[in-house]
Design a protein around this motif. Structure first.
Motif, PDB file in Angstrom:
ATOM      1  N   UNK A  60       0.817  -1.217   0.000  1.00  0.00           N
ATOM      2  CA  UNK A  60       0.000   0.000   0.000  1.00  0.00           C
ATOM      3  C   UNK A  60       0.850   1.267   0.000  1.00  0.00           C
ATOM      4  N   UNK A  61       2.169   1.117   0.026  1.00  0.00           N
ATOM      5  CA  UNK A  61       3.045   2.282  -0.057  1.00  0.00           C
ATOM      6  C   UNK A  61       3.530   2.828   1.258  1.00  0.00           C
ATOM      7  N   UNK A  62       3.399   2.048   2.339  1.00  0.00           N
ATOM      8  CA  UNK A  62       3.877   2.480   3.652  1.00  0.00           C
ATOM      9  C   UNK A  62       5.245   1.868   3.955  1.00  0.00           C
ATOM     10  N   UNK A  63       6.009   2.580   4.770  1.00  0.00           N
ATOM     11  CA  UNK A  63       7.244   2.036   5.329  1.00  0.00           C
ATOM     12  C   UNK A  63       6.939   1.544   6.742  1.00  0.00           C
ATOM     13  N   UNK A  64       7.194   0.292   7.013  1.00  0.00           N
ATOM     14  CA  UNK A  64       6.889  -0.281   8.324  1.00  0.00           C
ATOM     15  C   UNK A  64       8.013   0.073   9.295  1.00  0.00           C
ATOM     16  N   UNK A  65       7.663   0.817  10.331  1.00  0.00           N
ATOM     17  CA  UNK A  65       8.648   1.221  11.329  1.00  0.00           C
ATOM     18  C   UNK A  65       8.724   0.233  12.490  1.00  0.00           C
ATOM     19  N   UNK A  66       7.605  -0.404  12.815  1.00  0.00           N
ATOM     20  CA  UNK A  66       7.575  -1.370  13.916  1.00  0.00           C
ATOM     21  C   UNK A  66       6.423  -2.329  13.687  1.00  0.00           C
ATOM     22  N   UNK A  67       6.662  -3.602  14.005  1.00  0.00           N
ATOM     23  CA  UNK A  67       5.623  -4.619  13.843  1.00  0.00           C
ATOM     24  C   UNK A  67       5.880  -5.700  14.882  1.00  0.00           C
ATOM     25  N   UNK A  68       5.022  -5.785  15.883  1.00  0.00           N
ATOM     26  CA  UNK A  68       5.305  -6.682  16.996  1.00  0.00           C
ATOM     27  C   UNK A  68       4.048  -7.391  17.486  1.00  0.00           C
ATOM     28  N   UNK A  69       4.277  -8.602  18.012  1.00  0.00           N
ATOM     29  CA  UNK A  69       3.222  -9.308  18.723  1.00  0.00           C
ATOM     30  C   UNK A  69       3.103  -8.745  20.140  1.00  0.00           C
ATOM     31  N   UNK A  70       1.878  -8.727  20.646  1.00  0.00           N
ATOM     32  CA  UNK A  70       1.687  -8.439  22.072  1.00  0.00           C
ATOM     33  C   UNK A  70       0.568  -9.343  22.597  1.00  0.00           C
ATOM     34  N   UNK A  71       0.240  -9.189  23.879  1.00  0.00           N
ATOM     35  CA  UNK A  71      -0.582 -10.188  24.570  1.00  0.00           C
ATOM     36  C   UNK A  71       0.080 -11.545  24.406  1.00  0.00           C
ATOM     37  N   UNK A  72       1.375 -11.553  24.721  1.00  0.00           N
ATOM     38  CA  UNK A  72       2.193 -12.753  24.539  1.00  0.00           C
ATOM     39  C   UNK A  72       2.371 -13.557  25.822  1.00  0.00           C
ATOM     40  N   UNK A  73       2.562 -12.888  26.943  1.00  0.00           N
ATOM     41  CA  UNK A  73       2.759 -13.621  28.195  1.00  0.00           C
ATOM     42  C   UNK A  73       1.497 -14.365  28.607  1.00  0.00           C
ATOM     43  N   UNK A  74       0.339 -13.818  28.243  1.00  0.00           N
ATOM     44  CA  UNK A  74      -0.932 -14.469  28.555  1.00  0.00           C
ATOM     45  C   UNK A  74      -1.449 -15.316  27.385  1.00  0.00           C
ATOM     46  N   UNK A  75      -0.645 -15.431  26.352  1.00  0.00           N
ATOM     47  CA  UNK A  75      -1.079 -16.134  25.149  1.00  0.00           C
ATOM     48  C   UNK A  75      -1.480 -17.588  25.414  1.00  0.00           C
ATOM     49  N   UNK A 113      -1.496 -12.661  20.966  1.00  0.00           N
ATOM     50  CA  UNK A 113      -2.875 -12.603  20.524  1.00  0.00           C
ATOM     51  C   UNK A 113      -3.151 -11.532  19.493  1.00  0.00           C
ATOM     52  N   UNK A 114      -2.309 -10.491  19.459  1.00  0.00           N
ATOM     53  CA  UNK A 114      -2.512  -9.370  18.539  1.00  0.00           C
ATOM     54  C   UNK A 114      -1.193  -8.926  17.936  1.00  0.00           C
ATOM     55  N   UNK A 115      -1.310  -8.171  16.844  1.00  0.00           N
ATOM     56  CA  UNK A 115      -0.167  -7.536  16.194  1.00  0.00           C
ATOM     57  C   UNK A 115      -0.363  -6.021  16.225  1.00  0.00           C
ATOM     58  N   UNK A 116       0.666  -5.305  16.639  1.00  0.00           N
ATOM     59  CA  UNK A 116       0.671  -3.840  16.584  1.00  0.00           C
ATOM     60  C   UNK A 116       1.665  -3.405  15.508  1.00  0.00           C
ATOM     61  N   UNK A 117       1.184  -2.622  14.568  1.00  0.00           N
ATOM     62  CA  UNK A 117       2.033  -2.129  13.478  1.00  0.00           C
ATOM     63  C   UNK A 117       2.083  -0.616  13.505  1.00  0.00           C
ATOM     64  N   UNK A 118       3.274  -0.076  13.293  1.00  0.00           N
ATOM     65  CA  UNK A 118       3.485   1.364  13.135  1.00  0.00           C
ATOM     66  C   UNK A 118       4.107   1.568  11.762  1.00  0.00           C
ATOM     67  N   UNK A 119       3.430   2.309  10.902  1.00  0.00           N
ATOM     68  CA  UNK A 119       3.888   2.515   9.537  1.00  0.00           C
ATOM     69  C   UNK A 119       3.894   4.011   9.214  1.00  0.00           C
ATOM     70  N   UNK A 120       4.748   4.402   8.305  1.00  0.00           N
ATOM     71  CA  UNK A 120       4.932   5.822   7.951  1.00  0.00           C
ATOM     72  C   UNK A 120       4.682   6.010   6.471  1.00  0.00           C
ATOM     73  N   UNK A 121       3.971   7.080   6.135  1.00  0.00           N
ATOM     74  CA  UNK A 121       3.825   7.461   4.716  1.00  0.00           C
ATOM     75  C   UNK A 121       5.067   8.229   4.292  1.00  0.00           C
ATOM     76  N   UNK A 122       5.813   7.756   3.313  1.00  0.00           N
ATOM     77  CA  UNK A 122       7.037   8.462   2.888  1.00  0.00           C
ATOM     78  C   UNK A 122       6.753   9.872   2.407  1.00  0.00           C
TER      79      UNK A 122
END
Length: 257
Positions: free
Chosen positions: A175-190, A248-257
């Motif tokens: 889609x034209x984004x640069x991915x700055x961060x992509x992580x799983x969370x809700x992991x310890x209780x997974x 349980x979830x993915x958190x993504x942070x992406x930037x429009x160049x």
């Protein structure tokens, strides 16, 4: 979502450990990712307004720079409840498939568990996010993880699919984004999530049916407190650079160049 799901969300999102953990991660992402100053921040699919209220409080306390807030949802009931929580925000009825905002008019877009909805055209929605963001604008997404965890709750909230990390990265980059961060969370209780969704739901009726019990419900106070403590410990590990292979979830942070 089903109408009653909004009532459950409204009652739980300020106190339930999962919402508190998610909102804290979103605030962290916004605080550590620079994006154009002064331009509005949009919650795309704002539900009953809990996140917007947390963001407004963070701005009032100086944890985030002040900027106009906006949000929309597809459901009148959600907007009615959100307006009671965040009267200062511009709140609209709309859909992510056709955003009612001008090109390059926003500094940040947050969208939590929306692109996975069966009524969403994901490719079109991502193109719309890119259109309305100014250059350097930030997109923060939360998405359900692991298709093999698809459950009665997903059917209840009309989830189309759950995501893997490579799949979400590929779709953001396409889609034209640069991915700055992509992580799983809700992991310890997974492990508990797996037991609930894959093992206990096999018992035959309720939880495995589309009308099964929603996952949006407060636990007794001691359990809520324990889960909040575990989620806080997980955020501390994430802040130290730990990245979990599952969650349980993915958190993504992406930037429009």
């Amino acid at each position: 979502m089903e109408a009653e799901e909004y009532a459950l969300m409204d009652a739980a999102e300020d106190r339930m450990w999962w919402y508190r953990a998610l909102h804290a991660l979103v605030l962290r992402a916004l605080a550590r990712t620079p994006f154009p100053p002064g331009l509005p921040l949009l919650d795309a699919g704002c539900g009953t307004g809990g996140l917007l209220r947390r963001i407004a409080r963070a701005m009032a306390e100086g944890a985030l720079p002040a900027r106009p807030l906006a949000g929309f949802d597809i459901a009148t009931e959600a907007i009615r409840r959100a307006r009671a929580k965040v009267p200062e925000a511009r709140l609209l009825l709309a859909t992510v498939n056709d955003l009612p905002f001008a090109q390059k008019s926003l500094g940040a877009v947050v969208s939590l568990d929306v692109l996975c909805h069966r009524a969403v055209d994901e490719r079109r929605a991502l193109a719309e996010f890119r259109r309305v963001l100014a250059p350097g604008g930030v997109l923060v997404l939360n998405m359900p993880a692991h298709q093999w965890l698809f459950s009665a709750h997903d059917r209840r909230v009309h989830t189309r699919e759950r995501y893997s990390r490579p799949l979400l990265r590929a779709r953001l980059e396409a889609a034209g984004f640069r991915v700055a961060e992509l992580l799983h969370w809700n992991s310890l209780l997974f492990p508990l999530m797996v037991v609930q969704r894959r093992l206990l739901s096999r018992g035959g009726g309720g939880a495995a049916s589309p009308q099964g019990r929603s996952d949006v419900a407060l636990f007794p106070p001691p359990i809520e407190a324990m889960f909040r403590t575990i989620a806080a410990a997980e955020r501390g590990l994430i802040a130290l650079g730990v990245r979990f292979p599952l969650g349980g979830s993915l958190l993504a942070v992406a930037v429009k160049p």
